[in-house]
Design an enzyme around this catalytic site. Structure first.
Site, PDB file in Angstrom:
ATOM      1  N   ASP A  63      78.803 -23.370   6.813  1.00 12.96           N
ATOM      2  CA  ASP A  63      79.743 -23.251   7.941  1.00 12.96           C
ATOM      3  C   ASP A  63      79.137 -23.764   9.251  1.00 12.96           C
ATOM      4  O   ASP A  63      79.848 -23.895  10.234  1.00 12.96           O
ATOM      5  CB  ASP A  63      80.145 -21.763   8.094  1.00 12.96           C
ATOM      6  CG  ASP A  63      81.172 -21.539   9.189  1.00 12.96           C
ATOM      7  OD1 ASP A  63      82.200 -22.238   9.186  1.00 12.96           O
ATOM      8  OD2 ASP A  63      80.949 -20.665  10.059  1.00 12.96           O
ATOM      9  N   HIS A  74      82.295 -24.548  11.301  1.00 14.49           N
ATOM     10  CA  HIS A  74      81.860 -23.420  12.151  1.00 14.49           C
ATOM     11  C   HIS A  74      83.029 -22.471  12.467  1.00 14.49           C
ATOM     12  O   HIS A  74      83.461 -22.345  13.612  1.00 14.49           O
ATOM     13  CB  HIS A  74      81.223 -23.937  13.444  1.00 14.49           C
ATOM     14  CG  HIS A  74      80.348 -22.913  14.108  1.00 14.49           C
ATOM     15  ND1 HIS A  74      79.228 -23.223  14.818  1.00 14.49           N
ATOM     16  CD2 HIS A  74      80.432 -21.556  14.165  1.00 14.49           C
ATOM     17  CE1 HIS A  74      78.671 -22.121  15.287  1.00 14.49           C
ATOM     18  NE2 HIS A  74      79.392 -21.090  14.893  1.00 14.49           N
ATOM     19  N   GLY A 129      83.020 -19.111  11.409  1.00 11.27           N
ATOM     20  CA  GLY A 129      82.599 -17.732  11.133  1.00 11.27           C
ATOM     21  C   GLY A 129      83.366 -16.666  11.896  1.00 11.27           C
ATOM     22  O   GLY A 129      83.813 -15.684  11.328  1.00 11.27           O
ATOM     23  N   GLU A 137      75.957 -30.160  15.132  1.00 12.99           N
ATOM     24  CA  GLU A 137      77.414 -30.191  14.982  1.00 12.99           C
ATOM     25  C   GLU A 137      78.092 -30.540  16.308  1.00 12.99           C
ATOM     26  O   GLU A 137      77.573 -30.172  17.363  1.00 12.99           O
ATOM     27  CB  GLU A 137      77.922 -28.830  14.441  1.00 12.99           C
ATOM     28  CG  GLU A 137      77.570 -27.633  15.310  1.00 12.99           C
ATOM     29  CD  GLU A 137      77.887 -26.295  14.635  1.00 12.99           C
ATOM     30  OE1 GLU A 137      77.599 -26.131  13.438  1.00 12.99           O
ATOM     31  OE2 GLU A 137      78.425 -25.411  15.336  1.00 12.99           O
ATOM     32  N   THR A 157      75.646 -19.545   7.178  1.00 18.03           N
ATOM     33  CA  THR A 157      76.669 -19.247   8.191  1.00 18.03           C
ATOM     34  C   THR A 157      75.986 -18.836   9.501  1.00 18.03           C
ATOM     35  O   THR A 157      76.622 -18.246  10.368  1.00 18.03           O
ATOM     36  CB  THR A 157      77.600 -18.106   7.732  1.00 18.03           C
ATOM     37  OG1 THR A 157      76.796 -16.969   7.381  1.00 18.03           O
ATOM     38  CG2 THR A 157      78.449 -18.509   6.549  1.00 18.03           C
ATOM     39  N   ALA A 158      74.679 -19.133   9.610  1.00 15.04           N
ATOM     40  CA  ALA A 158      73.918 -18.693  10.797  1.00 15.04           C
ATOM     41  C   ALA A 158      73.833 -19.844  11.805  1.00 15.04           C
ATOM     42  O   ALA A 158      74.665 -19.925  12.714  1.00 15.04           O
ATOM     43  CB  ALA A 158      72.551 -18.195  10.383  1.00 15.04           C
ATOM     44  N   ARG A 159      72.875 -20.709  11.620  1.00 18.16           N
ATOM     45  CA  ARG A 159      72.761 -21.903  12.458  1.00 18.16           C
ATOM     46  C   ARG A 159      72.264 -23.050  11.599  1.00 18.16           C
ATOM     47  O   ARG A 159      71.347 -22.882  10.772  1.00 18.16           O
ATOM     48  CB  ARG A 159      71.765 -21.665  13.605  1.00 18.16           C
ATOM     49  CG  ARG A 159      72.324 -20.851  14.758  1.00 18.16           C
ATOM     50  CD  ARG A 159      73.423 -21.577  15.544  1.00 18.16           C
ATOM     51  NE  ARG A 159      73.948 -20.805  16.653  1.00 18.16           N
ATOM     52  CZ  ARG A 159      75.020 -20.003  16.599  1.00 18.16           C
ATOM     53  NH1 ARG A 159      75.698 -19.878  15.461  1.00 18.16           N
ATOM     54  NH2 ARG A 159      75.439 -19.355  17.669  1.00 18.16           N
TER      55      ARG A 159
END
Ligand code: 8YV
Length: 325
Positions: A265, A288, A290, A270, A239-241
């Site tokens: 995510d 994405h 989050g 992206e 869920t970071a990058r």
């Protein structure tokens, strides 16, 4: 017509309450159609502006920053991550940069837990079965996933979001392992096992969650060699990058069975994600999301505005100044 107020370019269409405050306090150049500006369009749109309020994915790389009009003195990003802004190039031009830490910690940790659970419990396949009208009824062996309670969770990057994820995982009686640049004090560590060497943590991870920022050191950190160090049947959560993961390696391990599943995510490049993800039933994928709650997105916008107002209206240092590393 000039309002006498500093002019701020909003590169994206931000939440209503955020744009209302932006327009009340500044001469706001809004983007109601949410057009995506490339570097050239950003430079053009920033003409006559004192500051830019941007978001993740905006092309504020060295070339764009170098081309910005001399009037631009600040870039306030509506995000905690700031890898899309070349902070060193901005510093060279005397442009300061701020971000929005803290306010999205809980929402992002919630999504990390959702990805962890969704991947472990085969949520994608279950939803698909229902929505394609293919569920013919309960069976004793249907969609058996991976048990979560009591398992080991390794967290790469034990900053605010990593710690908030650990807090949630403790409610599932998960044993927390972590690797971070520095060891946390005992009151924050709360019994979690510290691994000074991140690779040494991998064999202890039934689940591995990426909560580290995207830097030169973390680029494609989750690669084939490191995935092989995870126990067979492990689950990777990101869920970071997206750039922290080598997509080819992750997809191969999900296909080949070394990894049971992944919950993701964020994606490299992206929204044009690696095509290989689409065919994977053991990948629980989100676009994405989050920080995507009304409360959080408003708080992020207000934080970006706090920074802009401090600098442009009160001539103070913004509270969330990002330093060039
Ligand atoms: C944001 C994020 O939604 O803040 C960040 O770094 O990754 C997201 O939660 C997005 O980046 C907004 O710019």
């Amino acid at each position: 017509m000039t309002t006498g107020k500093p002019r701020v370019l909003a590169t994206r269409h931000f939440p209503t309450a955020v744009e209302a405050r932006l327009a009340a306090n500044f001469d706001a150049v809004l983007n109601p159609e949410d057009r995506i500006y490339d570097g050239t369009a950003l430079i053009e749109a920033a003409k006559g502006c004192d500051a830019i309020m941007c978001a993740a994915g905006d092309a504020l790389n060295a070339a764009t920053v170098a081309g910005l009009p001399a009037s631009v003195r600040m870039i306030a990003t509506f995000s905690v991550g700031y890898e899309h802004v070349d902070v060193a190039a901005a510093a060279k031009r005397g442009i300061i940069v701020s971000n929005t830490p803290d306010v999205l910690t809980d929402a992002t940790a919630d999504i990390a837990m959702l990805c962890l659970l969704g991947a472990a419990r085969r949520a994608h396949e279950g939803i698909d079965m229902l929505r394609t009208h293919s569920w013919t009824g309960w069976t004793p062996t249907q969609l058996m996933g991976v048990h979560v309670t009591g398992k080991r969770l390794g967290i790469l990057g034990m900053g605010r979001i990593g710690q908030a994820l650990a807090e949630r995982a403790r409610a599932f009686r998960m044993q927390i392992h972590y690797s971070n640049r520095s060891r946390l004090p005992a009151d924050l560590e709360r019994g979690a096992v510290f691994h000074a060497e991140p690779d040494a943590m991998l064999p202890h991870c039934d689940f591995l969650s990426i909560n580290a920022p995207m830097t030169a050191a973390t680029r494609k950190w989750v690669n084939a060699e490191r995935i092989a160090k995870l126990p067979k049947g492990a689950i990777v959560v990101n869920t970071a990058r997206g750039g922290v993961v080598d997509d080819e390696a992750l997809i191969a391990a999900l296909k080949g069975g070394h990894l049971a599943a992944a919950g993701i995510d964020v994606f490299d490049g992206e929204p044009r994600i690696h095509q290989g993800y689409y065919g994977l039933t053991n990948a629980f994928l989100l676009p994405h999301m989050g920080s995507a709650t009304v409360e959080t997105r408003n708080a992020m916008g207000f934080k970006a505005l706090d920074n802009l107002e401090a600098f442009l209206l009160r001539k103070q240092a913004p509270p969330d100044l990002v330093k060039a590393s």
